[in-house]
Design a protein around this motif. Sequence first.
Motif, short mmCIF file in Angstrom:
data_model
loop_
_atom_site.label_atom_id
_atom_site.label_comp_id
_atom_site.label_asym_id
_atom_site.label_seq_id
_atom_site.Cartn_x
_atom_site.Cartn_y
_atom_site.Cartn_z
N ILE A 98 10.38 -9.97 17.05
CA ILE A 98 11.29 -9.57 15.98
C ILE A 98 11.96 -8.26 16.37
CG2 ILE A 98 11.49 -8.94 13.54
CD1 ILE A 98 8.93 -10.58 13.04
N LYS A 99 13.28 -8.28 16.42
CA LYS A 99 14.07 -7.08 16.71
C LYS A 99 13.60 -6.39 17.98
CE LYS A 99 15.09 -6.25 11.82
NZ LYS A 99 14.97 -5.30 10.66
N SER A 104 12.95 -13.60 24.00
CA SER A 104 12.61 -14.98 24.37
C SER A 104 11.10 -15.17 24.26
CB SER A 104 13.07 -15.30 25.79
OG SER A 104 12.59 -16.57 26.19
N VAL A 105 10.67 -15.82 23.19
CA VAL A 105 9.23 -16.02 22.96
C VAL A 105 8.58 -16.86 24.05
CG1 VAL A 105 7.52 -16.99 21.37
CG2 VAL A 105 9.41 -15.61 20.48
N PRO A 106 9.19 -17.98 24.49
CA PRO A 106 8.56 -18.76 25.57
C PRO A 106 8.35 -17.94 26.85
CG PRO A 106 10.24 -20.07 24.50
CD PRO A 106 10.38 -18.69 23.95
N GLU A 139 -2.43 -14.08 20.96
CA GLU A 139 -1.10 -13.96 20.37
C GLU A 139 -0.43 -12.71 20.91
OE1 GLU A 139 0.47 -14.41 15.96
OE2 GLU A 139 0.00 -12.30 16.36
N VAL A 140 0.81 -12.85 21.36
CA VAL A 140 1.62 -11.71 21.75
C VAL A 140 2.69 -11.54 20.67
CG1 VAL A 140 2.98 -13.23 23.29
CG2 VAL A 140 3.22 -10.74 23.45
N ALA A 141 2.64 -10.42 19.98
CA ALA A 141 3.57 -10.16 18.88
C ALA A 141 4.41 -8.93 19.23
CB ALA A 141 2.81 -9.92 17.58
N LEU A 142 5.72 -9.11 19.25
CA LEU A 142 6.63 -8.01 19.55
C LEU A 142 7.42 -7.66 18.30
CD1 LEU A 142 6.65 -10.04 22.30
CD2 LEU A 142 7.99 -8.10 23.13
N ASP A 145 10.14 -3.79 20.00
CA ASP A 145 9.71 -3.46 21.37
C ASP A 145 8.26 -3.00 21.47
OD1 ASP A 145 12.29 -4.06 22.38
OD2 ASP A 145 12.98 -2.07 21.80
N GLN A 146 7.54 -2.97 20.34
CA GLN A 146 6.11 -2.66 20.37
C GLN A 146 5.33 -3.97 20.47
OE1 GLN A 146 4.97 0.45 20.49
NE2 GLN A 146 2.80 -0.08 20.58
N VAL A 147 4.49 -4.07 21.50
CA VAL A 147 3.72 -5.28 21.77
C VAL A 147 2.30 -5.12 21.24
CG1 VAL A 147 2.84 -6.83 23.56
CG2 VAL A 147 5.07 -5.71 23.86
#
Length: 384
Positions: A98-99, A104-106, A139-142, A145-147
């Motif tokens: 998100i933002k 690109s999630v894949p 789960e990788v959540a962005l 720009d914070q992962v």
Amino acid sequence: MVQLIATTAFGLEAIAAREIKALGYEVLETENGRITFQGPLEAICRANLWLRTAERVLLKIGSFKAMSFEELFEKTKALPWSLYIPEKGIFPVSGKSIKSKLYSVPDCQAIVKKAVVESLKGTYGTSWFQENEGHYAIEVALLKDQVTLTLDTSGSGLHRRGYRESYHQAPLKETLAAALVMLSYWNPDRVLVDPFCGSGTIPIEAALIGKNIAPGMNRDFAAQEWPWIDAALWRQARKETHEVAQFRRPLQIQGYDIDEKAIRMARQYGEQALDSQEIHFERRAVEDLGSRYHYGCLITNPPYGERMGEVEALGQLYETMAQRFFKLDTWSIYVLTAYPDLERIFGKKADRRRKLYNGRIMCQYYQYQGPRPPRRDAEISAED
């Protein structure tokens, strides 16, 4: 100590945070749909067993800023994955962005998967992982720009309590139903009625709350298979749920619906959840609603636009609701709906309104507070 993230539907964050604090854990941060908290290792077990309004409990592995795929790869690889994932562990990767510059999630999922593999290669000295023992969903959540990288400790969503066979037919998740009860003035000494109970979710969740039965008591969780969590911690946490449950506490909970098939399902699920016929389910139209009890709580999720196509018929239904509900003039009335004209038809503003999401549908939870009972709620009046 471990850091955990309880995910919730939008609008339920404050309730879930209260639940976490009640378990004795420190809430570090509350964001939209996420509460970060910390506690000892057994917090993984107890949070999964006890949280009624959370969707999942995630174990936080690491958090960092990433502006490029190379940065995402290197910082993910640097995390101590071998502390959590054994050599044969299954570790699928899901993601959301998100933002963020990395939108690109894949691609993010593929890079995280590759980085974890490279990290584990260094520990286990192998280039091939069978992935056939235990489930370690990453789960990788962005966000901006914070992962944040997490492992899912729950497995199936926490709304899956174990008493319902199908989760596609219920219009209301168990987590939201529990929240509706917890946001009300109901307590186990008062009668509770749901005149649109469907398959019984609100009455069943109220009964679990009233008897202090942990919602996860009768189901399993992904983290039970993790070898680095001592099985004794799970045994102790489950033992606690049985020790504090008030299985024999009497309750007055009633569910009504015009659909006989729904009532049959409600009875079945109620018996599976409580191992007894604790809740009175009955086929009854809202036109026939009445009660011999003073000072009860009516909590319901009636039909609205998405489930009832005719606007005119919907207006007539809400007019009937207003007529019947407010005959219970000493009761507290709680209605979750997306129907926009409820207050106009009811002829009065709600004492409180709260925006909640039923799935992707934005609803309002209308709360009409009745008078405070002068004594125990079990006082009985004459039949209407």
